[in-house]
Design a protein around this motif. Sequence first.
Motif, PDB file in Angstrom:
ATOM      1  N   GLY A   1       0.843  -1.505  -0.255  1.00 33.07           N
ATOM      2  CA  GLY A   1      -0.264  -0.043  -0.304  1.00 33.07           C
ATOM      3  C   GLY A   1       0.588   1.416  -0.122  1.00 33.07           C
ATOM      4  O   GLY A   1       2.155   0.747   0.067  1.00 33.07           O
ATOM      5  N   VAL A   2       0.432   1.918   0.006  1.00 32.83           N
ATOM      6  CA  VAL A   2       0.565   3.975   0.376  1.00 32.83           C
ATOM      7  C   VAL A   2       0.522   4.551   2.075  1.00 32.83           C
ATOM      8  O   VAL A   2      -0.495   4.784   2.567  1.00 32.83           O
ATOM      9  CB  VAL A   2       0.545   4.502  -0.663  1.00 32.83           C
ATOM     10  CG1 VAL A   2       0.826   5.847  -0.658  1.00 32.83           C
ATOM     11  CG2 VAL A   2       0.203   4.150  -2.278  1.00 32.83           C
ATOM     12  N   SER A   3       1.665   5.006   1.910  1.00 30.32           N
ATOM     13  CA  SER A   3       1.598   6.099   3.274  1.00 30.32           C
ATOM     14  C   SER A   3       2.106   6.996   2.911  1.00 30.32           C
ATOM     15  O   SER A   3       2.904   7.070   2.518  1.00 30.32           O
ATOM     16  CB  SER A   3       3.209   5.096   4.322  1.00 30.32           C
ATOM     17  OG  SER A   3       2.790   5.762   5.769  1.00 30.32           O
ATOM     18  N   GLU A   4       1.998   7.964   4.086  1.00 33.49           N
ATOM     19  CA  GLU A   4       1.925   9.664   3.667  1.00 33.49           C
ATOM     20  C   GLU A   4       3.250   9.932   4.973  1.00 33.49           C
ATOM     21  O   GLU A   4       2.702   9.597   6.458  1.00 33.49           O
ATOM     22  CB  GLU A   4       0.754  10.326   4.128  1.00 33.49           C
ATOM     23  CG  GLU A   4       0.699  12.070   3.859  1.00 33.49           C
ATOM     24  CD  GLU A   4      -0.223  12.485   3.465  1.00 33.49           C
ATOM     25  OE1 GLU A   4      -0.649  13.897   4.044  1.00 33.49           O
ATOM     26  OE2 GLU A   4      -1.495  11.140   3.697  1.00 33.49           O
ATOM     27  N   ILE A   5       3.643  10.974   4.356  1.00 36.55           N
ATOM     28  CA  ILE A   5       4.449  11.198   6.050  1.00 36.55           C
ATOM     29  C   ILE A   5       4.238  12.064   6.498  1.00 36.55           C
ATOM     30  O   ILE A   5       3.780  13.532   5.687  1.00 36.55           O
ATOM     31  CB  ILE A   5       5.887  11.783   4.559  1.00 36.55           C
ATOM     32  CG1 ILE A   5       7.171  10.879   4.356  1.00 36.55           C
ATOM     33  CG2 ILE A   5       6.698  12.217   5.896  1.00 36.55           C
ATOM     34  CD1 ILE A   5       7.860  10.877   3.596  1.00 36.55           C
ATOM     35  N   LEU A   6       4.320  12.408   7.390  1.00 29.46           N
ATOM     36  CA  LEU A   6       3.210  13.170   8.828  1.00 29.46           C
ATOM     37  C   LEU A   6       4.226  14.128   8.819  1.00 29.46           C
ATOM     38  O   LEU A   6       3.636  15.119   9.129  1.00 29.46           O
ATOM     39  CB  LEU A   6       2.311  12.684   9.616  1.00 29.46           C
ATOM     40  CG  LEU A   6       1.342  10.927   9.598  1.00 29.46           C
ATOM     41  CD1 LEU A   6       0.866  10.684  10.384  1.00 29.46           C
ATOM     42  CD2 LEU A   6      -0.109  11.787   8.405  1.00 29.46           C
ATOM     43  N   ALA A   7       5.283  14.310   9.289  1.00 25.58           N
ATOM     44  CA  ALA A   7       5.929  14.713  10.211  1.00 25.58           C
ATOM     45  C   ALA A   7       7.177  14.732   9.983  1.00 25.58           C
ATOM     46  O   ALA A   7       7.658  12.981   9.696  1.00 25.58           O
ATOM     47  CB  ALA A   7       5.567  14.777  11.247  1.00 25.58           C
ATOM     48  N   ILE A   8       8.381  15.749  10.262  1.00 28.42           N
ATOM     49  CA  ILE A   8      10.125  14.831   8.919  1.00 28.42           C
ATOM     50  C   ILE A   8      10.364  16.517  10.572  1.00 28.42           C
ATOM     51  O   ILE A   8      10.083  17.635  10.186  1.00 28.42           O
ATOM     52  CB  ILE A   8      10.256  15.842   8.434  1.00 28.42           C
ATOM     53  CG1 ILE A   8       9.567  15.424   7.047  1.00 28.42           C
ATOM     54  CG2 ILE A   8      11.688  15.080   7.905  1.00 28.42           C
ATOM     55  CD1 ILE A   8       9.830  15.357   5.947  1.00 28.42           C
ATOM     56  N   ASN A   9      11.240  15.602  11.677  1.00 31.64           N
ATOM     57  CA  ASN A   9      11.774  15.995  12.527  1.00 31.64           C
ATOM     58  C   ASN A   9      13.301  16.173  12.683  1.00 31.64           C
ATOM     59  O   ASN A   9      13.809  14.555  13.019  1.00 31.64           O
ATOM     60  CB  ASN A   9      11.214  15.819  13.988  1.00 31.64           C
ATOM     61  CG  ASN A   9       9.634  16.337  13.776  1.00 31.64           C
ATOM     62  OD1 ASN A   9       9.456  18.093  13.463  1.00 31.64           O
ATOM     63  ND2 ASN A   9       9.013  15.087  14.314  1.00 31.64           N
TER      64      ASN A   9
ATOM     65  N   TRP B   1       7.924  10.851  10.542  1.00 30.15           N
ATOM     66  CA  TRP B   1       6.342  10.490  11.462  1.00 30.15           C
ATOM     67  C   TRP B   1       5.518   9.757   9.875  1.00 30.15           C
ATOM     68  O   TRP B   1       5.496  10.639   9.002  1.00 30.15           O
ATOM     69  CB  TRP B   1       5.844  10.737  12.017  1.00 30.15           C
ATOM     70  CG  TRP B   1       6.164  11.262  13.269  1.00 30.15           C
ATOM     71  CD1 TRP B   1       7.138  11.531  14.245  1.00 30.15           C
ATOM     72  CD2 TRP B   1       5.338   9.797  14.340  1.00 30.15           C
ATOM     73  NE1 TRP B   1       7.627  11.305  15.658  1.00 30.15           N
ATOM     74  CE2 TRP B   1       6.272  10.253  15.721  1.00 30.15           C
ATOM     75  CE3 TRP B   1       4.716   8.842  14.593  1.00 30.15           C
ATOM     76  CZ2 TRP B   1       6.606   9.621  16.872  1.00 30.15           C
ATOM     77  CZ3 TRP B   1       4.866   8.449  16.294  1.00 30.15           C
ATOM     78  CH2 TRP B   1       5.395   8.231  16.601  1.00 30.15           C
ATOM     79  N   LEU B   2       4.952   8.429   9.637  1.00 24.04           N
ATOM     80  CA  LEU B   2       4.225   8.212   8.776  1.00 24.04           C
ATOM     81  C   LEU B   2       3.157   6.812   9.374  1.00 24.04           C
ATOM     82  O   LEU B   2       2.710   6.662  10.481  1.00 24.04           O
ATOM     83  CB  LEU B   2       5.009   6.662   8.109  1.00 24.04           C
ATOM     84  CG  LEU B   2       5.635   7.957   7.293  1.00 24.04           C
ATOM     85  CD1 LEU B   2       7.961   7.220   8.361  1.00 24.04           C
ATOM     86  CD2 LEU B   2       6.546   6.682   5.611  1.00 24.04           C
ATOM     87  N   SER B   3       1.829   7.084   8.157  1.00 26.30           N
ATOM     88  CA  SER B   3       0.993   6.739   8.019  1.00 26.30           C
ATOM     89  C   SER B   3       0.467   5.546   8.464  1.00 26.30           C
ATOM     90  O   SER B   3       1.239   4.769   7.150  1.00 26.30           O
ATOM     91  CB  SER B   3      -0.710   8.037   7.710  1.00 26.30           C
ATOM     92  OG  SER B   3      -0.112   6.456   6.233  1.00 26.30           O
ATOM     93  N   MET B   4      -0.207   5.037   9.213  1.00 26.69           N
ATOM     94  CA  MET B   4      -0.246   3.186   8.813  1.00 26.69           C
ATOM     95  C   MET B   4      -2.067   3.241   8.321  1.00 26.69           C
ATOM     96  O   MET B   4      -2.826   2.963   9.060  1.00 26.69           O
ATOM     97  CB  MET B   4      -0.614   2.763  10.684  1.00 26.69           C
ATOM     98  CG  MET B   4       0.701   2.455  10.980  1.00 26.69           C
ATOM     99  SD  MET B   4       1.008   1.046  11.897  1.00 26.69           S
ATOM    100  CE  MET B   4       0.399   2.179  13.434  1.00 26.69           C
TER     101      MET B   4
END
Length: 232
Positions: A109-117, A126-129
Amino acid sequence: MFTGIIEAVGTISAINVNAQGARLVIATNSLDMSDVKLGDSIATNGICLTVVDFNNGKGNGSYSADVSNETLQRTGFAGYKVGSKVNLEKAMLASTRFGGHMVSGHVDGVSEILAINNNGNSIEYWLSMPSDLAHYIAEKGSVTIDGTSLTVNALAEEGSKGHSQGSFRLTIVPHTVKETIFAEYQVGSKVNIEVDLIARYLERLLTKSGGNEHAPASNVTESMLLKAGFIK
């Protein structure tokens, strides 16, 4: 079969859409293509693609691969364009050093990057599940992101403050950023995700027949796996 250790970063140099899907041309850049033959497999952003044509001219090597509609729908390829960077890994050999984990090149599937720190000299992503894949993702377990073998460092569902439930964290060291396309990612970027191969087969064993009422029941049970330390 692949290991998730990226060998080079390539560039999509052409996309030709057709009724069956699309044909891609990928410039291999620094990837050594001297041992690649027609019909060989190259993981391209984690997707196992078959080489159907190539040009090994020095400095401008490339290969062509067909992408089915199924692949376009299940992966992030639908959002790619000419000039997009992609992670490349040739299929492993029996003599290959196994530096990552077992990667099939079959994207789930495809995940989305939610945050980069930033965190010291590393970067946390941080990526979506995806809800249908969340139960395969475990803290300190393996996951493949755009073909890169990585370790899950935390799950938001286990109380990671400030992050919505259903996300996970990856900690990326400078070497990985340099050798892959992680430097290209931004918040909102979509990435291909492949869960651990063993987890998928383990689930099928635990569900016994996998939907086939005529298949023999498995002797593997959750209590057996707990007792043996495979799950906790």
